[in-house]
Design an enzyme around this catalytic site. Structure first.
Site, mmCIF file in Angstrom:
data_model
loop_
_atom_site.group_PDB
_atom_site.id
_atom_site.type_symbol
_atom_site.label_atom_id
_atom_site.label_comp_id
_atom_site.label_asym_id
_atom_site.label_seq_id
_atom_site.Cartn_x
_atom_site.Cartn_y
_atom_site.Cartn_z
ATOM 1 N N GLY A 277 -16.668 -14.423 -16.307
ATOM 2 C CA GLY A 277 -18.123 -14.469 -16.392
ATOM 3 C C GLY A 277 -18.561 -14.587 -17.840
ATOM 4 O O GLY A 277 -19.570 -14.018 -18.243
ATOM 5 N N ASP A 304 -16.765 -19.277 -15.601
ATOM 6 C CA ASP A 304 -18.160 -19.086 -15.209
ATOM 7 C C ASP A 304 -18.561 -20.174 -14.222
ATOM 8 O O ASP A 304 -17.718 -20.953 -13.758
ATOM 9 C CB ASP A 304 -19.092 -19.071 -16.427
ATOM 10 C CG ASP A 304 -20.252 -18.094 -16.234
ATOM 11 O OD1 ASP A 304 -21.059 -18.310 -15.316
ATOM 12 O OD2 ASP A 304 -20.333 -17.117 -16.989
ATOM 13 N N ASP A 335 -15.734 -18.182 -9.551
ATOM 14 C CA ASP A 335 -16.613 -17.166 -8.990
ATOM 15 C C ASP A 335 -15.861 -15.844 -9.032
ATOM 16 O O ASP A 335 -14.792 -15.713 -8.428
ATOM 17 C CB ASP A 335 -16.944 -17.563 -7.542
ATOM 18 C CG ASP A 335 -17.720 -16.504 -6.784
ATOM 19 O OD1 ASP A 335 -17.937 -15.409 -7.325
ATOM 20 O OD2 ASP A 335 -18.116 -16.777 -5.631
ATOM 21 N N HIS A 355 -22.599 -3.883 -15.097
ATOM 22 C CA HIS A 355 -23.892 -3.194 -15.021
ATOM 23 C C HIS A 355 -24.914 -3.960 -14.189
ATOM 24 O O HIS A 355 -25.968 -3.423 -13.871
ATOM 25 C CB HIS A 355 -24.428 -2.891 -16.423
ATOM 26 C CG HIS A 355 -25.071 -4.056 -17.114
ATOM 27 N ND1 HIS A 355 -25.980 -3.900 -18.130
ATOM 28 C CD2 HIS A 355 -24.936 -5.403 -16.952
ATOM 29 C CE1 HIS A 355 -26.390 -5.095 -18.543
ATOM 30 N NE2 HIS A 355 -25.765 -6.009 -17.854
#
Length: 613
Positions: A277, A304, A335, A355
């Protein structure tokens, strides 16, 4: 507060005063630069903690309650300050300031109301009132200057420092979502605030215009630039503002902290680092450049979404093509809810990823990495680490025993163990993630427990001096039996249990927002690349034309919980919600400018009025 400049500086023999609150912010001044020195950062945090605690101690309890319960007026006034271009007006006026009558003539806000709004901000040291009803900028408010005053609000933040965009974001979507916080539901408060419960649209999907009826999107009017065929997204302005706002939050993390957050020199030459990511690769670029300089010979894969991968490759071609041409760094579409294709990674890097997700979803990300890990693979989690407001128990029952760098307290008595006011921003961020995504920042206990539930044992935490942003190193351990990766059918069942929408209404970070965020951060230079806060991911993978690390998958996993059977009556949209191309936000504040007003702005600060129906 006289002090000495950093010993390596030419100013080492010249005492410096702390930057004046009354003067505009100047990032090039030696005194301002000194505020980021670790020793000064520690001193600043202790002063903030002590001052906040002394205020709470001596203030009458009822007045302290009033401060807490009536503080909602402050962000609403900040919204008016930013949206009305008052900062830009005062910037042009200079240090002598400007009378509210003249400010009112320029931005169209009713004079008497404007004076009271600006005075509240001056009372909180955000502005200065230099004479009766005469206001000017100071060290704080000057940061909100966008460097321009234009008639197209969607371009207001272009090439700015991003602070004005951040103020707009916080006082618009986030502020309105916080008002809808409730317990006993899996839906994010954002979904109630912007009426996306029935459509099952999450924040990022909403930013990209995924609404049941775009014509009814909040804030849209017949003159909205988004109505045009070439821009069908009614939230296009907010989407672009979000990307720019993220570039304004770089100072949350110490520059280059990731270089010291892990022992990169301990890795064997040729080791592979997978930035999961990783966006356009801002963090990996910093690491790859350092690896090249230090001859560490590390290799990097940045994973990503397809559109982000494409933009990342273009950005690297423009900035450091040699790192791509040499094969040192490659981009890969992936993914992070799908099986991880790389099985020989030395390090999996998850920077500001977890988060964004509740525990169940964050755990699935970690499980995919754990199942691809080799015995020697390390996991590096970069995220905020929330301290407790009491001393933490470091015993065997806490889960923190044996973790290098774990701290019981940040300050000794009589200060709060978490440094109180000095640590407030991390808790603001925590609740922001809650109201926007039904997610959270986590304490070290929570991070350790979450990682362990997915087969990762935390062994070390590293934070820059005075910072709560941490780098947690974990090693693979056996995966708990009941946590092993479930099949896609079970994942779909779990999603429905949490109220998530169908695959066709998949949420998560959209291609447009990821492009906006990473592209803007990249274009703002190396300092922002080092300090970025953005890592969103989660889409389908398509095959890459070349072999090697390319892979494909049909796995999808939506963001958690927004669908509901509750039917809420849609409120009349506020004219302050989305600015339009021919005028700025302040001209539509019904509370400030009566509908019967016939006055028209005649300056560049307030273009012609528009229809608010």
């Amino acid at each position: 507060m006289p002090t000495k400049y950093h010993p390596s500086s030419q100013y080492c023999d010249k005492p410096l005063d702390f930057p004046s609150l009354d003067d505009p912010y100047d990032p090039t001044s030696p005194a301002e630069m000194l505020t980021s020195h670790p020793t000064v950062v520690v001193a600043i945090n202790r002063i903030l903690a002590a001052a906040g605690q002394m205020t709470a101690t001596v203030q009458t309890p009822f007045m302290a309650i009033c401060d807490a319960t009536m503080a909602y007026h402050l962000p609403s006034c900040m919204r008016i300050l930013e949206a009305s271009n008052t900062v830009e007006i005062l910037h042009e006026a200079g240090p002598t300031g400007l009378h509210v009558r003249l400010i009112s003539e320029l931005n169209g806000i009713e004079e008497s109301k404007l004076a009271h709004i600006l005075r509240l901000l001056a009372t909180h040291h955000i502005l200065r009132e230099v004479a009766p009803d005469v206001f000017t900028l100071n060290r704080i408010s000057s940061l909100v200057h966008s460097e321009k005053c234009i008639g197209r609000p969607e371009l207001k933040y272009a090439n700015s420092n991003g602070i004005a965009a951040f103020v707009g974001l916080c006082t618009d979507e986030i502020y309105k979502s916080a008002d809808k916080r409730r317990t006993g539901t899996h839906q994010a408060p954002f979904c109630y605030a912007f009426d996306t419960i029935k459509t099952g649209t999450g924040y990022f999907g909403w930013l990209e215009g995924e609404t049941k009826d775009n014509d009814q999107a909040e804030g849209r009017t017949s003159m909205d630039f988004a109505v045009k065929a070439e821009h069908p997204n009614p939230n296009r302005f907010r989407l672009e503002r979000f990307g720019k706002a993220m570039s304004g939050t770089g100072s949350w993390e110490a520059p280059g902290a990731v270089l010291h957050g892990f022992d990169w020199q301990s890795l064997p030459k040729g080791s592979l680092v997978v930035d999961v990511g990783g966006g356009i690769g801002s963090t990996s670029m910093l690491l790859a450049t350092a690896s090249e300089d230090m001859q560490l010979d590390l290799r990097f894969v940045i994973q990503d979404r397809p559109v982000v991968v494409e933009m990342g490759e273009k950005a690297w071609r423009a900035k450091c093509p040699q790192l791509l041409d040499s094969g040192m760094t490659i981009f890969q579409e992936h993914d992070f809810f799908a099986p991880q294709p790389i099985k020989a990674a030395a390090v999996f890097l998850l920077r500001v990823i977890l988060h964004d997700w509740p525990d169940d979803y964050a755990r699935r990300i970690l499980l995919q990495l754990r199942e691809a890990a080799m015995p020697q693979t390390k996991l590096l989690i970069a995220d905020w680490v929330l301290p407790l407001a009491c001393p933490d128990d470091m015993g065997s029952m806490s889960g923190l025993e044996g973790i290098e760098g774990a701290e019981s307290i940040l300050a000794s008595a009589p200060l709060l163990p978490n440094l109180g006011k000095a640590s407030a921003n991390a808790y603001w961020m925590d609740l922001t993630m809650q109201v926007m995504f039904n997610a959270q920042e986590r304490t070290l206990r929570e991070i350790v427990a979450l990682a362990l539930s997915a087969g990762w044992k935390a062994i070390k935490v590293t934070k820059a001096v005075g910072s709560l942003f941490g780098h947690i190193t974990a090693i693979p351990v056996p995966i708990p039996t009941h946590r092993r990766r479930t099949n896609s059918k079970h994942l779909a069942i779990q999603c429905r249990r949490q109220g998530s929408p169908s695959k066709s209404r998949r949420r998560g970070s959209t291609e447009a927002i990821r492009f906006s965020l990473r592209h803007l951060r990249f274009s703002n230079g190396v300092a922002l690349l080092r300090e970025g806060l953005t890592k969103f991911s989660g889409v389908s993978i398509r095959p890459k034309e070349s072999g090697g690390l390319a892979m494909s998958s049909k796995s999808h996993l939506p963001r958690p919980a927004v669908a509901s059977h509750f039917d809420h009556k849609k409120k009349r949209p506020s004219p302050l919600t989305v600015p339009l191309p021919q005028s700025l936000l302040w001209t539509t504040l019904e509370v400030i400018i009566p509908r019967t007003s016939t006055r028209r702005a005649t300056s560049k600060f307030a273009p012609a009025k528009y229809d608010t129906c």
